[in-house]
Design a protein around this motif. Structure first.
Motif, PDB file in Angstrom:
ATOM      1  N   GLU A   1      72.118 -19.455  34.952  1.00 33.50           N
ATOM      2  CA  GLU A   1      73.112 -19.742  35.989  1.00 33.50           C
ATOM      3  C   GLU A   1      73.996 -20.922  35.597  1.00 33.50           C
ATOM      4  OE1 GLU A   1      75.204 -19.292  39.522  1.00 33.50           O
ATOM      5  OE2 GLU A   1      73.749 -17.961  38.564  1.00 33.50           O
ATOM      6  N   ALA A   2      73.387 -21.974  35.046  1.00 33.69           N
ATOM      7  CA  ALA A   2      74.157 -23.154  34.655  1.00 33.69           C
ATOM      8  C   ALA A   2      75.162 -22.815  33.559  1.00 33.69           C
ATOM      9  CB  ALA A   2      73.211 -24.257  34.188  1.00 33.69           C
ATOM     10  N   LEU A   3      74.754 -22.004  32.593  1.00 32.52           N
ATOM     11  CA  LEU A   3      75.648 -21.631  31.501  1.00 32.52           C
ATOM     12  C   LEU A   3      76.758 -20.702  31.968  1.00 32.52           C
ATOM     13  CD1 LEU A   3      73.162 -21.103  28.522  1.00 32.52           C
ATOM     14  CD2 LEU A   3      75.094 -22.698  28.574  1.00 32.52           C
TER      15      LEU A   3
ATOM     16  N   ASP B   1      80.803 -20.199  22.878  1.00 34.73           N
ATOM     17  CA  ASP B   1      81.646 -21.351  23.249  1.00 34.73           C
ATOM     18  C   ASP B   1      81.030 -22.644  22.710  1.00 34.73           C
ATOM     19  OD1 ASP B   1      83.127 -23.362  24.543  1.00 34.73           O
ATOM     20  OD2 ASP B   1      83.519 -22.033  26.245  1.00 34.73           O
ATOM     21  N   ARG B   2      81.722 -23.261  21.785  1.00 25.90           N
ATOM     22  CA  ARG B   2      81.244 -24.497  21.172  1.00 25.90           C
ATOM     23  C   ARG B   2      81.024 -25.591  22.199  1.00 25.90           C
ATOM     24  NH1 ARG B   2      80.144 -28.811  20.593  1.00 25.90           N
ATOM     25  NH2 ARG B   2      80.611 -30.364  18.982  1.00 25.90           N
ATOM     26  N   ASN B   3      81.810 -25.621  23.265  1.00 25.74           N
ATOM     27  CA  ASN B   3      81.732 -26.689  24.258  1.00 25.74           C
ATOM     28  C   ASN B   3      80.430 -26.674  25.054  1.00 25.74           C
ATOM     29  OD1 ASN B   3      84.338 -27.758  23.715  1.00 25.74           O
ATOM     30  ND2 ASN B   3      85.257 -26.097  24.915  1.00 25.74           N
TER      31      ASN B   3
ATOM     32  N   LEU C   1      73.051 -20.081  18.294  1.00 24.33           N
ATOM     33  CA  LEU C   1      73.622 -18.737  18.152  1.00 24.33           C
ATOM     34  C   LEU C   1      72.744 -17.875  17.248  1.00 24.33           C
ATOM     35  CD1 LEU C   1      75.893 -16.803  18.834  1.00 24.33           C
ATOM     36  CD2 LEU C   1      77.215 -17.746  16.913  1.00 24.33           C
ATOM     37  N   ALA C   2      72.283 -18.455  16.157  1.00 24.02           N
ATOM     38  CA  ALA C   2      71.388 -17.715  15.254  1.00 24.02           C
ATOM     39  C   ALA C   2      70.103 -17.326  15.978  1.00 24.02           C
ATOM     40  CB  ALA C   2      71.077 -18.561  14.026  1.00 24.02           C
TER      41      ALA C   2
ATOM     42  N   ALA D   1      74.112 -27.749  16.438  1.00 22.14           N
ATOM     43  CA  ALA D   1      73.284 -27.202  17.512  1.00 22.14           C
ATOM     44  C   ALA D   1      73.787 -25.830  17.936  1.00 22.14           C
ATOM     45  CB  ALA D   1      73.274 -28.164  18.699  1.00 22.14           C
ATOM     46  N   HIS D   2      75.116 -25.684  17.972  1.00 21.66           N
ATOM     47  CA  HIS D   2      75.713 -24.399  18.335  1.00 21.66           C
ATOM     48  C   HIS D   2      75.312 -23.312  17.345  1.00 21.66           C
ATOM     49  CE1 HIS D   2      79.582 -21.822  18.943  1.00 21.66           C
ATOM     50  NE2 HIS D   2      78.555 -21.321  19.604  1.00 21.66           N
TER      51      HIS D   2
END
Length: 316
Positions: free
Chosen positions: A132-134, A145-147, A159-160, A154-155
């Motif tokens: 929900e937060a995301l 989204d990198r942000n 993602l991996a 970390a991104h």
């Protein structure tokens, strides 16, 4: 056994670099008494019963005790036996019976089931809140989204992780998405979070940017982000102990809880089971669930069938 053979065996278990490092460390000079070769012979359940009786344990029905040892395993029961033996002669305390040991074991099993249920409820609430937060901030596919993440590293790792989780999932919902959609390659976060283990969700959470993690922490009544980050790692540790049927009895957890001073949570010593259950109750109650795990654990330990249990041994 040669150094090369030892390294080969360890390589199969731990990986080459770890193996070489461990064996080089083992070859260094060490203090203390010299190490010994392990030479204990096989012992049957009947042999175990005879040994326990020779040490003063009262066993009225040796055949039943042997069958119980065979079913449970002597090494699993050993920690409970040791708790009732005195040093240095390792004899059992006067009056200790085999039934007392089984009481300890059964009480521990019930506490483990209780803790597993509580941490399971938290896991579900945590994964839902993370989703929900995301999605409220970054839409259906925040993984791109990198942000949403601390930094580029970390991104990339997150993602991996989610790609691997999705690719390896055998869930019908994952199969449906693969059959029905081509873009985006990943399903929405509210579907993908169902494929995450608690550990996987914790790793994804740890990679997120501070504001997103703060949104999640507030839902669980923890205003200080470092404290909630710490609680997550401790809850995952508790979950793993319970899932692997490991003991809670006389356990002092290595991952120690940080305190919320204003709320006074946890009130118990921060490396004990009671402290973990206090924090779980706090987090679940803040998230809108009724939770009284601390009280239920206390009730279990005070049952007459667990009369041999000292609450301090269970982290109370």
């Amino acid at each position: 056994m040669t150094f090369q053979l030892k390294t080969t065996i360890y390589s199969l278990v731990m990986g080459r670099h770890t193996a070489e490092r461990e064996w080089k460390r083992a070859a260094l000079p060490r203090s203390g008494p010299p190490l010994r070769h392990y030479a204990k012979p096989h012992a049957s359940p009947t042999d175990r019963v005879q040994h326990l009786r020779s040490r003063g344990l009262i066993i009225d029905r040796p055949n039943v005790a042997a069958r119980k040892i065979e079913a449970i395993g002597y090494e699993r029961l050993r920690i409970y036996f040791l708790s009732r033996r005195d040093q240095p002669n390792k004899t059992f305390r006067p009056g200790t019976t085999y039934n007392h040991i089984i009481q300890l074991y059964k009480c521990d099993a019930r506490l483990r089931a209780l803790a597993f249920e509580a941490v399971g409820r938290f896991e579900l609430a945590f994964r839902n809140t993370l989703s929900e937060a995301l999605s409220s901030r970054y839409g259906s596919h925040p993984f791109y989204d990198r942000n949403a993440f601390k930094d580029a590293g970390a991104h990339n790792k997150a993602l991996a992780q989610v790609i691997k989780t999705f690719q390896q999932s055998k869930d019908d919902r994952a199969r449906h998405y693969k059959d029905a959609y081509d873009i985006p390659a990943l399903p929405p976060v509210w579907t993908l979070k169902e494929f995450l283990t608690f550990g996987g969700a914790a790793h994804l959470y740890a990679a997120l940017a501070g504001p997103v993690r703060q949104d999640i922490a507030r839902v669980f009544g923890v205003p200080r982000l470092p404290v909630f980050d710490n609680w997550i790692t401790c809850f995952v540790d508790l979950r793993n102990v319970c899932a692997h049927h490991d003991r809670l009895f006389n356990r002092r957890f290595q991952k120690q809880l940080q305190h919320l001073p204003r709320e006074g949570v946890p009130a118990a010593n921060n490396n004990t089971l009671k402290a973990l259950l206090e924090c779980l109750d706090h987090a679940l109650t803040a998230a809108g669930e009724t939770s009284a795990t601390v009280d239920e654990a206390h009730r279990i330990m005070n049952l007459q069938i667990h009369a041999a249990v000292d609450p301090a041994e269970a982290g109370y």
